[in-house]
Design a protein around this motif. Structure first.
Motif, mmCIF file in Angstrom:
data_model
loop_
_atom_site.group_PDB
_atom_site.id
_atom_site.type_symbol
_atom_site.label_atom_id
_atom_site.label_comp_id
_atom_site.label_asym_id
_atom_site.label_seq_id
_atom_site.Cartn_x
_atom_site.Cartn_y
_atom_site.Cartn_z
ATOM 1 N N THR A 265 -0.240 -6.801 -3.687
ATOM 2 C CA THR A 265 -0.005 -6.821 -2.244
ATOM 3 C C THR A 265 -0.862 -5.735 -1.594
ATOM 4 O OG1 THR A 265 1.806 -5.223 -2.362
ATOM 5 C CG2 THR A 265 2.378 -7.552 -2.648
ATOM 6 N N ASP A 266 -0.948 -5.748 -0.278
ATOM 7 C CA ASP A 266 -1.721 -4.719 0.435
ATOM 8 C C ASP A 266 -1.197 -3.321 0.127
ATOM 9 O OD1 ASP A 266 -3.623 -6.303 1.743
ATOM 10 O OD2 ASP A 266 -2.258 -6.773 3.381
ATOM 11 N N ASP B 213 -5.282 -15.954 -1.069
ATOM 12 C CA ASP B 213 -3.857 -15.614 -1.123
ATOM 13 C C ASP B 213 -3.147 -16.663 -1.970
ATOM 14 O OD1 ASP B 213 -4.199 -13.398 0.412
ATOM 15 O OD2 ASP B 213 -3.481 -14.301 2.270
ATOM 16 N N LEU C 183 6.767 -7.329 -5.637
ATOM 17 C CA LEU C 183 6.911 -8.428 -4.687
ATOM 18 C C LEU C 183 8.193 -9.214 -4.912
ATOM 19 C CD1 LEU C 183 5.837 -10.217 -2.425
ATOM 20 C CD2 LEU C 183 4.403 -11.398 -4.125
ATOM 21 N N THR D 228 3.453 -14.589 -0.401
ATOM 22 C CA THR D 228 2.163 -14.602 -1.088
ATOM 23 C C THR D 228 1.735 -13.193 -1.472
ATOM 24 O OG1 THR D 228 0.910 -14.393 0.985
ATOM 25 C CG2 THR D 228 1.371 -16.628 0.204
ATOM 26 N N TRP D 229 0.763 -13.111 -2.369
ATOM 27 C CA TRP D 229 0.075 -11.865 -2.683
ATOM 28 C C TRP D 229 -1.407 -12.169 -2.754
ATOM 29 C CZ3 TRP D 229 1.185 -10.073 -8.409
ATOM 30 C CH2 TRP D 229 0.908 -11.121 -9.282
ATOM 31 N N HIS D 230 -2.222 -11.134 -2.912
ATOM 32 C CA HIS D 230 -3.664 -11.317 -2.900
ATOM 33 C C HIS D 230 -4.228 -11.396 -4.315
ATOM 34 C CE1 HIS D 230 -3.427 -10.384 1.308
ATOM 35 N NE2 HIS D 230 -3.044 -9.135 1.080
#
Length: 304
Positions: free
Chosen positions: A149-150, A163, A212, A271-273
């Protein structure tokens, strides 16, 4: 630029043994010992505390090794920049990846990369996201493919490739209220609260996805009953398939349509990156950029 001697010292430090270092360097122990003694005489101080079981750096050795690693990084960066300038397509690229997702990717992407850069040496390293971040920060890893994540990004550089959504996975025979199946979607939406009394298999606490998934459960308003923790998403799928628990998994594992498992989307589509990371202010070679493009194409399109 001859850097053999500093490479020898670094290898002794990494192996913690002059015997093992000599074996890895394919030279005799006596030859390596003579090189080290010559350097220590030049510096006027020992670089290692000798013992039968472990060779630990002295304070002077720590200084030497730290700067020796930096010298090698400067050499590598210099050669890479010049190789790009004269278009020789020669060089070295260390690539970090997570187990599972990463090994599949590398096996697909590397053959195509090798066709374009046959004189490039690529070193794949299977590492957790946090270990990749550590090695990138130290300049020990050129590029790392990570999922996070950010909030989990460090001060280094990150390129978001795409994503990825997180899904619920549960045993195929698990009964679900028909009202959630009326849409006819391949992945119907299911509130997580429908599973609040079911056991879950989760990734271990230090993993980036656990940050997350813990947040997802918190937003759902309950603490999951954790049956088992693991370091591998394929283990989660195996536990679900065996009808032992439910789990939360990234879409990468959903799109393979594993047998015996039914997948559902969460109402807020968390979502995550999926990213590539590299050291801040470092030089990203043309080969590294092409490798990243190939990986993005593989993950998004399933082809190079």
């Amino acid at each position: 630029m001859d850097t053999k001697l500093i490479e020898y010292v670094i290898k002794i430090a990494d192996e913690g043994s002059i015997t093992h270092a000599a074996e890895k360097l394919y030279i005799t122990q006596s030859a390596l010992s003579q090189q080290l003694l010559k350097l220590e005489k030049e510096l006027g101080t020992p670089l290692f505390v000798r013992s039968k079981s472990d060779w630990a750096p002295t304070p002077a050795g720590e200084v030497y090794i730290q700067n020796a690693r930096e010298m090698l990084r400067i050499k590598q960066r210099t050669y890479t920049i010049i190789a790009d300038m004269v278009n020789t397509h020669k060089g070295f690229l260390s690539v970090g990846m997570t187990p599972g997702r990463g090994s599949d990717m590398f096996a697909s992407v590397y053959p195509e990369f090798h066709k374009k850069y046959p004189q490039y040496t690529v070193e794949p390293r299977e590492l957790s996201v946090k270990r990749q971040q550590e090695q990138v920060r130290k300049g020990e890893l050129d590029i790392g493919f990570v999922t996070l994540t950010d909030a989990q990004k460090t001060i280094d550089e990150y390129i978001d490739l795409y994503d990825e959504e997180i899904y619920i996975g549960m045993p195929e025979r698990y009964p679900v209220d028909k009202k959630y199946l009326e849409s006819g979607d391949a992945y119907p939406i299911l509130p997580l609260t429908e599973l609040q009394y079911e056991p879950f298999v989760m990734m271990y606490k230090e993993s980036t996805i656990r940050f997350l998934t813990d947040k997802i459960f918190k937003e759902a308003g309950f603490t999951p009953n954790i049956l088992f923790e693991t370091s591998n998403n394929t283990t989660i799928l195996s536990m679900i398939r065996a009808e032992l628990a439910c789990g939360l998994v990234p879409y990468h594992y959903v799109k393979r349509h594993p047998e015996g498992i039914k997948f559902y989307r969460l109402p807020n589509h968390p979502t995550w990156h999926v990213c590539v990371t590299y050291q801040k202010n470092s030089y990203l070679s043309s080969a590294a950029k092409d490798f990243i493009k190939m990986v993005k194409s593989y993950w998004l399109d399933g082809k190079i």
